[in-house]
Motif scaffolding. Structure first.
Motif, PDB file in Angstrom:
ATOM      1  N   GLY A 190      -0.976   3.820  -3.851  1.00  0.00           N
ATOM      2  CA  GLY A 190      -1.178   2.814  -3.181  1.00  0.00           C
ATOM      3  C   GLY A 190      -1.051   1.339  -3.622  1.00  0.00           C
ATOM      4  N   VAL A 191       0.335   1.194  -3.888  1.00  0.00           N
ATOM      5  CA  VAL A 191       1.015  -0.477  -4.327  1.00  0.00           C
ATOM      6  C   VAL A 191       1.192  -0.848  -4.468  1.00  0.00           C
ATOM      7  N   ASN A 246       0.935  -1.085  -0.092  1.00  0.00           N
ATOM      8  CA  ASN A 246       0.221   0.325   0.231  1.00  0.00           C
ATOM      9  C   ASN A 246       0.990   1.286  -0.301  1.00  0.00           C
ATOM     10  N   VAL A 247       1.622   1.400  -1.204  1.00  0.00           N
ATOM     11  CA  VAL A 247       2.757   2.539  -0.597  1.00  0.00           C
ATOM     12  C   VAL A 247       2.569   2.988  -1.805  1.00  0.00           C
ATOM     13  N   THR A 248       2.287   4.323  -0.790  1.00  0.00           N
ATOM     14  CA  THR A 248       1.131   6.034  -1.854  1.00  0.00           C
ATOM     15  C   THR A 248       2.924   7.337  -1.772  1.00  0.00           C
ATOM     16  N   LYS A 249       2.941   7.818  -2.817  1.00  0.00           N
ATOM     17  CA  LYS A 249       3.809   8.955  -3.259  1.00  0.00           C
ATOM     18  C   LYS A 249       3.173  10.089  -3.757  1.00  0.00           C
ATOM     19  N   SER A 250       2.713  11.104  -3.218  1.00  0.00           N
ATOM     20  CA  SER A 250       2.767  12.522  -3.787  1.00  0.00           C
ATOM     21  C   SER A 250       3.536  13.448  -3.676  1.00  0.00           C
ATOM     22  N   VAL A 291      -1.799   2.818  -8.930  1.00  0.00           N
ATOM     23  CA  VAL A 291      -2.082   1.260  -8.726  1.00  0.00           C
ATOM     24  C   VAL A 291      -1.309   0.381  -9.427  1.00  0.00           C
ATOM     25  N   ILE A 292      -1.141  -0.411  -9.495  1.00  0.00           N
ATOM     26  CA  ILE A 292      -1.069  -2.054 -10.428  1.00  0.00           C
ATOM     27  C   ILE A 292      -2.287  -2.319 -10.844  1.00  0.00           C
ATOM     28  N   GLN A 293      -2.017  -2.030 -12.083  1.00  0.00           N
ATOM     29  CA  GLN A 293      -3.754  -2.378 -12.633  1.00  0.00           C
ATOM     30  C   GLN A 293      -3.668  -3.984 -13.208  1.00  0.00           C
TER      31      GLN A 293
END
Length: 248
Positions: free
Chosen positions: A19-20, A6-10, A214-216
């Motif tokens: 949310g990777v 659930n990795v996030t970065k902005s 996200v991972i599609q």
């Protein structure tokens, strides 16, 4: 070996990773595909600590990548940079042995040079290349030198950032084959980001598509053409029509 939870970065209002969730088993070669600006490089840099995620966790070999001895952590990695990224003022052998001439991996210069020559041979370059400067080499030779540098310290994990950018189709095929051979020989875990579908098919055990943070879709490379995912189908066909918006 590598796990995103659930990795996030902005970056300001630009939400790059939303949310990777992704895992790369030990010894597997994963290729991340996706359009420009979708966060592929940010994901890679986040593993190395060059970018600090806003949320979530990245685990390497079961341990939080953001903790512990950073020098020892980075010693486990090799990296082939986009465009080779060689040091112009250093001869080829010093480029290849860069990490072996300093820091925790430091070796005597004679030993470091011998290792560099061995790795140059492994990527198809003769010993006489060792004392040349990068500017004296073709683009394909520079890429091979970059690959030799990536494997010089026998890393457990190797990252490849757009490994065939700027190369003609024949040289791209040569580099793809070398990468595949070397990753298998070393038993390394590999993570590649690329737009080049020939690289994907040559290098990957597994493919993951990153889209809209996200991972599609993810799955074995053999399932790529029959993924059933409209985003993947549009990307691999290069079609302007589909759910991925193109700038017209």
């Amino acid at each position: 070996m590598i796990r995103f939870e659930n990795v996030t970065k902005s970056f300001g209002p630009n939400h790059v990773l939303r949310g990777v969730n992704l895992h790369i088993p030990k010894g597997e070669s994963l290729v991340i595909i996706g359009g420009s600006g979708t966060g592929k490089s940010v994901a890679l840099k986040s593993v190395l600590g060059l970018v600090k995620p806003d949320g979530g966790t990245i685990l390497v070999d079961g341990k939080d990548a953001s903790t512990g001895d950073q020098d020892a952590f980075l010693a486990r990695f090799g990296m082939l940079f986009q465009g080779a990224a060689l040091f112009d003022s250093l001869p080829v052998w010093q480029n290849v042995a860069f990490r072996l001439l300093r820091g925790s991996l430091k070796r005597p210069a004679e030993e470091a040079r011998a290792i560099a020559v061995e790795k140059l041979r492994r990527v198809g370059l003769k010993e006489d290349v060792a004392d040349r400067l990068p500017a004296e080499l073709s683009g394909g030779m520079q890429k091979r030198v970059g690959l030799a540098r990536a494997i010089a310290a026998e890393p457990e994990i190797i990252f490849f950032d757009e490994p065939t950018t700027g190369l003609d189709p024949i040289m791209s095929g040569v580099i793809n084959d070398l990468i595949r051979e070397i990753v298998v020989e070393m038993g390394a875990t590999a993570m590649t980001i690329t737009h080049d579908m020939s690289s994907v098919r040559a290098i990957a055990d597994k493919v993951a598509m990153l889209h809209d943070g996200v991972i599609q879709w993810s799955g074995p490379v053999a399932d790529l053409d029959a993924s059933g995912d409209p985003y993947v189908a549009q990307f691999i066909s290069g079609s302007a029509d589909g759910p991925i918006e193109s700038v017209r």
